[in-house]
Design an enzyme around this catalytic site. Sequence first.
Site, PDB file in Angstrom:
ATOM      1  N   ASP A  31     -42.848 -23.247  18.093  1.00  0.00           N
ATOM      2  CA  ASP A  31     -43.190 -23.975  16.861  1.00  0.00           C
ATOM      3  C   ASP A  31     -42.079 -23.654  15.850  1.00  0.00           C
ATOM      4  O   ASP A  31     -42.256 -22.923  14.899  1.00  0.00           O
ATOM      5  CB  ASP A  31     -44.584 -23.590  16.341  1.00  0.00           C
ATOM      6  CG  ASP A  31     -44.750 -22.091  16.118  1.00  0.00           C
ATOM      7  OD1 ASP A  31     -43.919 -21.294  16.630  1.00  0.00           O
ATOM      8  OD2 ASP A  31     -45.712 -21.704  15.420  1.00  0.00           O
ATOM      9  N   HIS A  44     -40.017  -9.866  13.158  1.00  0.00           N
ATOM     10  CA  HIS A  44     -39.502 -10.795  14.169  1.00  0.00           C
ATOM     11  C   HIS A  44     -40.217 -10.675  15.515  1.00  0.00           C
ATOM     12  O   HIS A  44     -39.629 -10.252  16.509  1.00  0.00           O
ATOM     13  CB  HIS A  44     -37.992 -10.576  14.298  1.00  0.00           C
ATOM     14  CG  HIS A  44     -37.287 -10.871  13.009  1.00  0.00           C
ATOM     15  ND1 HIS A  44     -36.781 -12.108  12.688  1.00  0.00           N
ATOM     16  CD2 HIS A  44     -37.090 -10.085  11.912  1.00  0.00           C
ATOM     17  CE1 HIS A  44     -36.270 -12.069  11.465  1.00  0.00           C
ATOM     18  NE2 HIS A  44     -36.446 -10.860  10.965  1.00  0.00           N
TER      19      HIS A  44
HETATM   20 CA    CA Z   1     -43.207 -19.064  16.998  1.00  0.00          CA
END
Ligand code: CA
Length: 305
Positions: free
Chosen positions: A9, A234
Amino acid sequence: MRKAIFDSDTASDDMIAMLYALDHFEVLGITIVAGNVKYENEVRNALYTLELFGYDVPVYLGARRPIMGKWRTVEEVHGPEGLGNLTKVTVSRRPENEHAVDAILRLANEYPGELEILAVSPLTNLALAYLKDESLPKKVKKVWIMGGAFTRGNTTQLAEFNFWVDPEAVSIVLNAGFNITIVPWEVAEETAYVDDELWARIEGLKTKRSDFFVKVNSVLREYSKATGAPGSIHPDTLTVMIAHDQSIIEERVRKYVDVETCSTSRGAMLVDWYGLTRRTPNVEIVTKARRSRFVQELLSLLSRD
Ligand code: CA
């Protein structure tokens, strides 16, 4: 090189994870799923990253909404278009005509026992692919999932964003019989943060990649700091690093895992720590990872031009 699909995404950290995947895997396709930001922007961000760094990898359009349809995008985390403060970038590349679900099934048939899925996003595409062909888990070698939280949800009290967006898809995928490793939110929070010192080192690299990193993660950094984190976090990048090199894992457990699909705790990861359900463990969960390796791999990734 190991063959993989990158399911994304695409916003901020996804693009760094994508670069890492492109360096370390033969990425056969990038499949886009509804999640972080407006769908058209996710698609554009994936194409933009490929074009900017000169990679010729097909991008497939997948699910434009979760199975149950209700979620919200989080532009406040990733920037108005998912690229930090960057907006209105243009791309000449186009996505493929084939649907992401069909691309996943075709590639799994072309490379039985070889294909790995780097699922760093809501699991809608993978769930739909399984619903279309139940033999998929036998053909896919491995599914690496970024998702779920033990106790500190980042979207609701108990739910991590990817699990929260589409818990029905999570439940379908976890119970389908895939070979799965999950990297949960807290492990990313404890391992994969870019604090001020590391951020300055990255800025100092002065490569095209480091410049890209700083730009696309600028809003993520401010958002994360406002929640009390030392800097940007992250999880997607950490997950792909772990997929590439499992020596980054410090501790792991095998448990039966499912997800809550009911009202207030939708998206909560349900780990059967004590074997209460008497179900066979279906998932390996990473419970601790090596921060020094994350830092090393990230600097190495961003040093290259
Ligand atoms: Ca993602």
